[in-house]
Motif scaffolding. Structure first.
Motif, PDB file in Angstrom:
ATOM      1  N   ASP A 179      95.466  22.060  12.184  1.00 53.23           N
ATOM      2  CA  ASP A 179      94.160  21.915  12.040  1.00 53.23           C
ATOM      3  C   ASP A 179      93.441  23.420  12.528  1.00 53.23           C
ATOM      4  OD1 ASP A 179      91.499  21.485  12.067  1.00 53.23           O
ATOM      5  OD2 ASP A 179      91.523  19.659  13.429  1.00 53.23           O
ATOM      6  N   PRO A 180      92.884  23.896  11.368  1.00 51.32           N
ATOM      7  CA  PRO A 180      92.499  25.275  11.747  1.00 51.32           C
ATOM      8  C   PRO A 180      91.225  25.185  12.621  1.00 51.32           C
ATOM      9  CG  PRO A 180      91.673  24.420   9.534  1.00 51.32           C
ATOM     10  CD  PRO A 180      92.629  23.516  10.005  1.00 51.32           C
ATOM     11  N   LEU A 181      90.594  24.262  12.878  1.00 57.19           N
ATOM     12  CA  LEU A 181      89.480  24.226  13.834  1.00 57.19           C
ATOM     13  C   LEU A 181      89.942  24.696  15.337  1.00 57.19           C
ATOM     14  CD1 LEU A 181      86.395  23.125  14.312  1.00 57.19           C
ATOM     15  CD2 LEU A 181      87.390  20.927  15.084  1.00 57.19           C
ATOM     16  N   LYS A 182      88.942  25.495  15.942  1.00 56.68           N
ATOM     17  CA  LYS A 182      89.084  25.946  17.189  1.00 56.68           C
ATOM     18  C   LYS A 182      87.715  25.551  18.077  1.00 56.68           C
ATOM     19  CE  LYS A 182      91.515  30.066  16.024  1.00 56.68           C
ATOM     20  NZ  LYS A 182      91.543  31.433  16.098  1.00 56.68           N
ATOM     21  N   ILE A 183      87.950  25.110  18.967  1.00 53.77           N
ATOM     22  CA  ILE A 183      86.814  24.841  19.944  1.00 53.77           C
ATOM     23  C   ILE A 183      86.782  25.765  21.267  1.00 53.77           C
ATOM     24  CG2 ILE A 183      85.267  23.369  21.034  1.00 53.77           C
ATOM     25  CD1 ILE A 183      85.721  22.553  18.139  1.00 53.77           C
ATOM     26  N   HIS A 184      85.630  26.558  21.429  1.00 60.75           N
ATOM     27  CA  HIS A 184      85.560  27.428  22.618  1.00 60.75           C
ATOM     28  C   HIS A 184      84.561  26.682  23.365  1.00 60.75           C
ATOM     29  CE1 HIS A 184      87.898  30.668  20.702  1.00 60.75           C
ATOM     30  NE2 HIS A 184      87.129  30.817  19.779  1.00 60.75           N
ATOM     31  N   ILE A 185      84.808  26.393  24.596  1.00 59.76           N
ATOM     32  CA  ILE A 185      83.882  25.827  25.537  1.00 59.76           C
ATOM     33  C   ILE A 185      83.642  26.586  26.662  1.00 59.76           C
ATOM     34  CG2 ILE A 185      83.493  23.771  27.042  1.00 59.76           C
ATOM     35  CD1 ILE A 185      85.900  22.195  25.530  1.00 59.76           C
ATOM     36  N   SER A 203      78.558  24.055  26.930  1.00 62.79           N
ATOM     37  CA  SER A 203      78.262  24.305  25.329  1.00 62.79           C
ATOM     38  C   SER A 203      79.667  24.906  24.980  1.00 62.79           C
ATOM     39  CB  SER A 203      77.154  25.596  25.635  1.00 62.79           C
ATOM     40  OG  SER A 203      77.973  26.819  26.350  1.00 62.79           O
ATOM     41  N   PHE A 204      79.327  24.787  23.656  1.00 64.17           N
ATOM     42  CA  PHE A 204      80.628  25.148  22.714  1.00 64.17           C
ATOM     43  C   PHE A 204      80.351  25.797  21.225  1.00 64.17           C
ATOM     44  CE2 PHE A 204      79.525  20.835  21.582  1.00 64.17           C
ATOM     45  CZ  PHE A 204      79.516  21.016  20.077  1.00 64.17           C
TER      46      PHE A 204
END
Length: 94
Positions: A37-43, A48-49
């Motif tokens: 999955d190319p999705l990256k989540i920075h938290i 907040s993200f």
């Protein structure tokens, strides 16, 4: 600082439940990714993200689990197909 950790922990738990894993940490921010999955989540520590696509372009930002859920649902829902209006049934010939 404990309030900030609650936001981070809530989002981290939600991402882990969706198959994401912690892949990087820089300063107070943590990155989560999922295999294939190319999705990256920075938290951030305040809950907040930012979500990034495969080209590292920001595709969404938010705060809290509700916003995160909305992003994940949008990413996993198939594109809606255009459906033509229902035509009235033709009478059967007897």
């Amino acid at each position: 600082m404990a309030v900030h950790n609650i936001g981070l922990e809530t989002l981290a738990e939600a991402l882990l439940e969706q198959g994401f894993s912690r892949t990087d940490e820089f300063g107070l921010f943590v990155t989560y990714e999922r295999a294939n999955d190319p999705l990256k989540i920075h938290i951030g520590p305040d809950g907040s993200f930012a979500a990034f696509d495969g080209n590292d372009e920001v595709i969404a930002e938010g705060t809290g689990a509700h916003d995160l859920y909305s992003i994940l649902v949008d990413r996993t829902t198939p594109a809606r197909r255009h459906v033509s209006p229902h035509r009235p049934a033709r009478p059967h010939s007897v």
